[in-house]
Motif scaffolding. Structure first.
Motif, PDB file in Angstrom:
ATOM      1  N   LEU A   3      14.123   5.101  16.313  1.00 47.77           N
ATOM      2  CA  LEU A   3      13.646   4.748  14.980  1.00 47.77           C
ATOM      3  C   LEU A   3      12.232   4.172  15.022  1.00 47.77           C
ATOM      4  O   LEU A   3      11.373   4.531  14.210  1.00 47.77           O
ATOM      5  N   ALA A   4      11.985   3.285  15.977  1.00 47.04           N
ATOM      6  CA  ALA A   4      10.650   2.693  16.094  1.00 47.04           C
ATOM      7  C   ALA A   4       9.622   3.766  16.445  1.00 47.04           C
ATOM      8  O   ALA A   4       8.493   3.766  15.923  1.00 47.04           O
ATOM      9  N   ALA A   5       9.999   4.698  17.328  1.00 51.01           N
ATOM     10  CA  ALA A   5       9.086   5.772  17.704  1.00 51.01           C
ATOM     11  C   ALA A   5       8.772   6.678  16.520  1.00 51.01           C
ATOM     12  O   ALA A   5       7.614   7.082  16.301  1.00 51.01           O
ATOM     13  N   HIS A  24       3.972   6.915  10.546  1.00 48.15           N
ATOM     14  CA  HIS A  24       3.160   5.935   9.821  1.00 48.15           C
ATOM     15  C   HIS A  24       2.571   4.926  10.810  1.00 48.15           C
ATOM     16  O   HIS A  24       3.006   3.768  10.862  1.00 48.15           O
ATOM     17  N   PRO A  25       1.583   5.323  11.590  1.00 49.52           N
ATOM     18  CA  PRO A  25       1.038   4.436  12.625  1.00 49.52           C
ATOM     19  C   PRO A  25       0.385   3.177  12.062  1.00 49.52           C
ATOM     20  O   PRO A  25       0.173   2.216  12.805  1.00 49.52           O
ATOM     21  N   GLY A  26       0.064   3.156  10.763  1.00 48.85           N
ATOM     22  CA  GLY A  26      -0.546   1.971  10.177  1.00 48.85           C
ATOM     23  C   GLY A  26       0.443   0.871   9.848  1.00 48.85           C
ATOM     24  O   GLY A  26       0.045  -0.260   9.539  1.00 48.85           O
ATOM     25  N   ILE A  27       1.742   1.164   9.907  1.00 48.13           N
ATOM     26  CA  ILE A  27       2.764   0.162   9.598  1.00 48.13           C
ATOM     27  C   ILE A  27       3.121  -0.614  10.861  1.00 48.13           C
ATOM     28  O   ILE A  27       3.446  -0.025  11.896  1.00 48.13           O
ATOM     29  N   VAL A  55       0.863  -1.186   0.000  1.00 51.64           N
ATOM     30  CA  VAL A  55       0.000   0.000   0.000  1.00 51.64           C
ATOM     31  C   VAL A  55       0.896   1.232   0.000  1.00 51.64           C
ATOM     32  O   VAL A  55       1.582   1.525   0.966  1.00 51.64           O
ATOM     33  N   HIS A  56       0.878   1.971  -1.102  1.00 47.38           N
ATOM     34  CA  HIS A  56       1.832   3.060  -1.267  1.00 47.38           C
ATOM     35  C   HIS A  56       1.463   4.303  -0.483  1.00 47.38           C
ATOM     36  O   HIS A  56       2.293   5.195  -0.303  1.00 47.38           O
ATOM     37  N   ASP A  57       0.227   4.418   0.004  1.00 44.13           N
ATOM     38  CA  ASP A  57      -0.091   5.593   0.814  1.00 44.13           C
ATOM     39  C   ASP A  57       0.271   5.369   2.284  1.00 44.13           C
ATOM     40  O   ASP A  57       0.067   6.231   3.125  1.00 44.13           O
ATOM     41  N   LEU A  58       0.839   4.181   2.603  1.00 48.29           N
ATOM     42  CA  LEU A  58       1.365   3.851   3.939  1.00 48.29           C
ATOM     43  C   LEU A  58       0.306   3.859   5.024  1.00 48.29           C
ATOM     44  O   LEU A  58       0.607   4.039   6.204  1.00 48.29           O
TER      45      LEU A  58
END
Length: 317
Positions: free
Chosen positions: A111-113, A119-122, A87-90
């Protein structure tokens, strides 16, 4: 009779388990069904793939050759499936990241934060492992990205340089040693140290440095955890040697440069050269370079990419 993907998966399960019984249990099918499917595959190919005469089932020469290509085919099909669903809109996605152990003390958390903030959906699967394991995981398509060091790499690994990691003496802010000037390496002979254990590449760098300068300090504590080491140093007069960036997030720790300085290493993102890079992987690469710049890590930080088709064999991280 048509070759199907299940034939490949069944053959790989038998090859990896060494018996039809264990393979059938792993696949959740009956042993007679598994045996029938393998015989069906052998009839399709017109060759014997398995030697069933011993106590364990072994691949024939033809089987060895076929399994090599079957593994690669299944890996590529899995990558193709991920590419189709990318999904390119992330708004959603998944990233499989592996790092060498010392990065968990100063780089992994930020980095994780940052990934979660942007991108909270990833979703992120994070694993800590040695560099050689990271590289084999990348080649087997078990990992999307790795964070480790430049140097000699397995063929098919590409590096994207991030910054230069500087090792330094690290002490408690209340340590009696002065912090206003570099400490001559010879003075370490009078210090007690707490160091990472020998299974860390960092320890190898430190030991080589001390041996090169003829210094043999007393090692009072050895730990196989960076967190344990920093906890010990904060609460004692012991000194350690770690990346100086660790002190950025630990106000009770201070770096003390050594004279001559400890060796530096180049930190890099590692990928498989021909791997499909998902939108999530590309987004993580961008934010990693952004974070390196904003946190003012030393050296590179500009992200020069270089293919690494080097020889096998290098020190284990």
């Amino acid at each position: 009779m048509v070759l199907e993907l299940r034939h490949l998966r069944y053959l790989l399960a038998v090859a990896e388990n060494g018996t039809f019984t264990r393979a059938a249990e792993e696949l959740h099918i009956s042993q007679p069904t598994l045996s029938q499917q393998i015989k069906q595959l052998e009839r399709i190919l017109g060759v014997q793939l398995l030697d069933r005469t011993g106590r364990t089932v072994r691949l024939t020469d033809a089987g060895e050759a076929y399994v090599h290509h079957a593994r690669r085919a299944l890996r590529d099909l899995a990558a193709a499936e991920r590419a189709v669903h990318d999904v390119h809109d992330l708004t959603r996605g998944h990233l499989r990241l592996a790092v060498t152990p010392t990065f968990t003390a100063y780089l992994t958390g930020p980095l994780a934060a940052e990934l979660h903030t942007r991108h909270p959906g990833i979703t992120l699967t994070l694993r800590e492992m040695t560099q050689d394991r990271i590289e084999t995981g990348l080649l087997a398509d078990e990992i999307d990205l790795g964070i480790a060091f430049t140097g000699s790499h397995l063929p098919g690994i590409t590096t994207d340089e991030l910054f230069t990691e500087t090792l330094t003496l690290v002490t408690s802010a209340h340590h009696p040693a002065g912090h206003d000037r570099p400490l001559p390496v010879g003075d370490l002979a009078g210090h007690q140290l707490a160091l990472l254990s020998g299974d860390f590449a960092t320890r190898g760098h430190i030991d080589d440095y001390l041996a090169r300068h003829g210094v043999s300090p007393r090692i009072a504590v050895e730990a196989n955890s960076v967190q344990a080491l920093t906890e010990v140093v904060q609460r004692t007069t012991l000194a350690t040697a770690l990346p100086d960036a660790i002190t950025h997030d630990h106000p009770d720790l201070v770096p003390i440069p050594l004279d001559p300085p400890l060796p530096t290493r180049t930190v890099a993102l590692l990928t498989r050269t021909d791997a499909y890079q998902s939108a999530a992987a590309r987004a993580f690469t961008r934010l990693t370079h952004d974070l390196v710049r904003t946190r003012h890590y030393t050296g590179l930080g500009t992200g020069t990419a270089a293919g690494a088709e080097a020889d096998l064999g290098r020190p284990a991280p």
